[in-house]
Enzyme design. Sequence first.
Site, PDB file in Angstrom:
ATOM      1  N   HIS A 141       0.819  -1.206   0.000  1.00 54.88           N
ATOM      2  CA  HIS A 141       0.000   0.000   0.000  1.00 54.88           C
ATOM      3  C   HIS A 141       0.859   1.265   0.000  1.00 54.88           C
ATOM      4  O   HIS A 141       0.385   2.352  -0.369  1.00 54.88           O
ATOM      5  CB  HIS A 141      -0.925   0.001   1.223  1.00 54.88           C
ATOM      6  CG  HIS A 141      -2.285   0.556   0.931  1.00 54.88           C
ATOM      7  ND1 HIS A 141      -2.494   1.615   0.072  1.00 54.88           N
ATOM      8  CD2 HIS A 141      -3.512   0.222   1.407  1.00 54.88           C
ATOM      9  CE1 HIS A 141      -3.788   1.891   0.024  1.00 54.88           C
ATOM     10  NE2 HIS A 141      -4.426   1.071   0.813  1.00 54.88           N
ATOM     11  N   ALA A 142       2.104   1.172   0.418  1.00 58.85           N
ATOM     12  CA  ALA A 142       2.987   2.339   0.361  1.00 58.85           C
ATOM     13  C   ALA A 142       3.311   2.726  -1.074  1.00 58.85           C
ATOM     14  O   ALA A 142       3.689   3.866  -1.348  1.00 58.85           O
ATOM     15  CB  ALA A 142       4.280   2.069   1.129  1.00 58.85           C
TER      16      ALA A 142
END
Length: 540
Positions: A141-142
Amino acid sequence: MAQQVSAFDAQFLNFETPTNLAHIAALTILDPSDRPGGAPTREELIALLRRRLHLAPPLRRRLVEVPFGLDHPYWAEDREVDFDYHVRELALPPPGDEHKLAEQVARLHGRRLDRGRPLWELYLIHGLAEGRMAVYTKVHHAAVDGVTGAEVLAALMDFGPQVSDTPPPEDAAEPQRAPDVVEMVVRGVARVLDNPLALLRFVAEAVPRLDEVPFVSQLPGAGRVSRFVRSIGSDADVNPPELPRMVVPRTPFSGPISEHRRFAFGELPLDEVKRVKNAFGVTVNDVVMAMCATALRRWLASRDELPRQPLVAGIPVSTRGQALNGSAANEVMLTMTSLPTNTADPGERLRSVNRSMRLVKERLAAAPAAWLLEFSQAMPAALSALAARSAFRIASRRAPAMNLMISNVPGPQSPLYVCGARVVALHPMSVITDVSGGVNITVFSYDGRLDFGIVADRDMVPDVWNLIDYLRDSLADYGAMAGPAEPPVPQPRRRGKKDAEKSAEKSAEKALDKAAEKSTEKTERPPKAGRSARTRKAAG
């Protein structure tokens, strides 16, 4: 120079633990029945990835940590990607039904990504029923949010069975390298020295909007402080609608989660959801939220654990285009809304969702969500990581910020293909955490359907497939309330030259057949007794 991970994106790295994982994923179901040469192979999939890698930059990026945690990491781009590591292959034990597939994917979804490599993995899964296959893809998700994650997948797909040639541009830039150690330390120290001023800017920006921050907004007095500061500050003329203080009730899926996942998936017709939307005068997202509320209400009631208060759902809202720079992979903000699981009447449940979502939209319109992306840089990197982990521990054990997360991601409404095999479904998978709850419902619209993906903690929600059944039942109930569906109006078919030629041939064939029948009747079939003279004359 390599792009630095934004402070906002870094939070997805900071809160990760062996149980709290921060990758999102997609389960793509492929039908290769019409593909020449049969099912695509792992080698063909790797070849496709090699040709399209320039269209999906997150697949080349690798984290480079700053010494001593002085600053947020950097994204360095690898010239070559180890596809033998990232692309894997497995087969389901027979029978390869949906439940077997979901069990396997849940195990893969519960494994942490290796931070020493680009943060993604892809699995080609064989053995599904009817000769189908699946591709499970997960990315941290980063590196992507729901929208950019869908864009990465789309870069690997085609709008037709023919694989298009998309070579990289001739003037492609060289891979971006991270700064050397000395430069990273110097820049990190400078950032620490600048933090007191940044912290003052943070306070000036944050206090007027405390009532928008999950968990903080639920603290007593947060709303009053925000309203007071807005009334005396530069935002005095801006009066966003007041958000109600939501009490997060305890549910079976509240509290610290385990490292094990369950997964269930299904699809519903988008046309039927739109018919309900039109009948009630609401939005498609309102119908989806009401269906989720209905499914969760039924699941909780079946366990005799339905709270008297409504559930609180976290809703990711895209802020794409609002940030002042392009450094954030995640242009999204999490807001919250009440989910009326305590409302018995399904019609009122839908209207209640509509009112709550309108209030959220009005609030976001008056106070744009991009402020969080802008002043999240204020906190020192080391302190930010510590704060994220501490907040997770406190919130999960004392006052959870929400009960679950629900996300609705728009997708293409025309068929897609991977290596010539048609994509028949694309089910999203997202994050569950100690703070956000042990259930995540994500919806992706694709080719006339809503594809659901439900990720849950294995111990908290052992019967996750029931939620899929309850979603189908809920849509059927709302469809009945909307009235009978109108029959489809037949559309006239446009006739081309070939159609006209075929029609003329068929007409000629019918005329010849009819003439042959009459000829046969005249020569072989005498008139039957009892026929009138007119009939006998007509028969010859």
